[in-house]
Design a protein around this motif. Structure first.
Motif, PDB file in Angstrom:
ATOM      1  N   THR A  37       0.575  -1.201   0.237  1.00 35.10           N
ATOM      2  CA  THR A  37      -0.352  -0.201  -0.440  1.00 35.10           C
ATOM      3  C   THR A  37       0.818   1.132   0.144  1.00 35.10           C
ATOM      4  O   THR A  37       1.757   1.092   0.053  1.00 35.10           O
ATOM      5  CB  THR A  37      -0.681   0.612   1.539  1.00 35.10           C
ATOM      6  N   LYS A  38       0.090   2.310  -0.384  1.00 36.39           N
ATOM      7  CA  LYS A  38       1.186   3.300  -0.074  1.00 36.39           C
ATOM      8  C   LYS A  38       1.602   3.629   0.758  1.00 36.39           C
ATOM      9  O   LYS A  38       2.685   4.485   1.033  1.00 36.39           O
ATOM     10  CB  LYS A  38      -0.209   4.595  -0.983  1.00 36.39           C
ATOM     11  N   ALA A  39       0.475   3.968   1.886  1.00 39.49           N
ATOM     12  CA  ALA A  39       1.460   3.640   3.180  1.00 39.49           C
ATOM     13  C   ALA A  39       2.193   2.562   3.603  1.00 39.49           C
ATOM     14  O   ALA A  39       3.470   3.750   4.307  1.00 39.49           O
ATOM     15  CB  ALA A  39      -0.334   3.205   4.379  1.00 39.49           C
ATOM     16  N   GLU A  40       2.519   1.714   3.203  1.00 45.55           N
ATOM     17  CA  GLU A  40       3.848   0.750   3.520  1.00 45.55           C
ATOM     18  C   GLU A  40       4.806   1.397   2.834  1.00 45.55           C
ATOM     19  O   GLU A  40       6.043   1.559   3.274  1.00 45.55           O
ATOM     20  CB  GLU A  40       3.025  -0.560   2.708  1.00 45.55           C
ATOM     21  N   VAL A  41       4.097   2.063   1.366  1.00 47.05           N
ATOM     22  CA  VAL A  41       6.167   2.259   0.716  1.00 47.05           C
ATOM     23  C   VAL A  41       6.443   4.018   1.915  1.00 47.05           C
ATOM     24  O   VAL A  41       7.439   3.860   1.874  1.00 47.05           O
ATOM     25  CB  VAL A  41       5.507   2.445  -0.885  1.00 47.05           C
ATOM     26  N   ARG A  42       4.765   4.503   1.376  1.00 47.58           N
ATOM     27  CA  ARG A  42       5.389   6.075   2.890  1.00 47.58           C
ATOM     28  C   ARG A  42       6.838   5.384   4.149  1.00 47.58           C
ATOM     29  O   ARG A  42       7.372   6.319   4.189  1.00 47.58           O
ATOM     30  CB  ARG A  42       4.541   6.929   3.139  1.00 47.58           C
ATOM     31  N   LEU A  43       6.228   4.789   4.779  1.00 47.33           N
ATOM     32  CA  LEU A  43       6.836   4.477   5.498  1.00 47.33           C
ATOM     33  C   LEU A  43       8.576   3.702   5.828  1.00 47.33           C
ATOM     34  O   LEU A  43       8.997   4.183   6.436  1.00 47.33           O
ATOM     35  CB  LEU A  43       5.884   2.749   6.705  1.00 47.33           C
ATOM     36  N   THR A  44       8.457   2.889   4.688  1.00 42.76           N
ATOM     37  CA  THR A  44       9.917   2.347   4.243  1.00 42.76           C
ATOM     38  C   THR A  44      10.291   3.479   3.525  1.00 42.76           C
ATOM     39  O   THR A  44      11.887   3.647   4.436  1.00 42.76           O
ATOM     40  CB  THR A  44       9.923   1.573   3.184  1.00 42.76           C
ATOM     41  N   GLN A  45      10.370   3.965   3.199  1.00 42.95           N
ATOM     42  CA  GLN A  45      10.602   5.505   2.690  1.00 42.95           C
ATOM     43  C   GLN A  45      11.189   6.540   3.748  1.00 42.95           C
ATOM     44  O   GLN A  45      12.635   6.711   3.986  1.00 42.95           O
ATOM     45  CB  GLN A  45      10.390   6.274   2.073  1.00 42.95           C
ATOM     46  N   ALA A  46      10.479   6.818   4.740  1.00 41.70           N
ATOM     47  CA  ALA A  46      11.374   7.427   5.692  1.00 41.70           C
ATOM     48  C   ALA A  46      11.763   6.634   6.459  1.00 41.70           C
ATOM     49  O   ALA A  46      12.349   7.154   7.371  1.00 41.70           O
ATOM     50  CB  ALA A  46       9.650   7.856   6.777  1.00 41.70           C
ATOM     51  N   GLU A  47      12.008   5.335   6.877  1.00 37.83           N
ATOM     52  CA  GLU A  47      12.713   4.850   7.651  1.00 37.83           C
ATOM     53  C   GLU A  47      14.172   5.260   7.258  1.00 37.83           C
ATOM     54  O   GLU A  47      15.275   5.132   7.987  1.00 37.83           O
ATOM     55  CB  GLU A  47      12.294   3.213   7.684  1.00 37.83           C
TER      56      GLU A  47
ATOM     57  N   GLU B  24      14.623   7.348   5.046  1.00 37.97           N
ATOM     58  CA  GLU B  24      15.398   8.845   5.208  1.00 37.97           C
ATOM     59  C   GLU B  24      15.906   8.383   6.910  1.00 37.97           C
ATOM     60  O   GLU B  24      17.326   9.134   6.804  1.00 37.97           O
ATOM     61  CB  GLU B  24      14.573   9.384   5.117  1.00 37.97           C
TER      62      GLU B  24
END
Length: 67
Positions: free
Chosen positions: A33-43, A45
């Motif tokens: 999901t988009k939320a999972e992708v954003r979470l991975t990117q935030a981690e 970063e």
């Protein structure tokens, strides 16, 4: 004698099975999901920032020096 097989129906059934296999593989590869992708990117970063904060010397590419 063997059973009579409708070739059109058999071809369509094989196509559906192939599509189902492809869809299952795509769900594994791209099914986040988009939320999972954003979470991975935030981690990632956050981890990059932590590593950069512990550098002894700043990266030369980030800070141009005027000598």
């Amino acid at each position: 004698m063997g059973d009579v097989v409708n070739l059109r129906r058999a071809r369509k059934l094989k196509g559906r099975d192939d599509s189902a296999k492809t869809a299952a593989a795509n769900r594994l590869a791209f099914g986040r999901t988009k939320a999972e992708v954003r979470l991975t990117q935030a981690e990632r970063e956050l981890e990059r920032k932590r590593i950069d904060a512990h550098r002894l010397q700043p990266d030369k590419r980030e800070e141009p020096r005027d000598d």
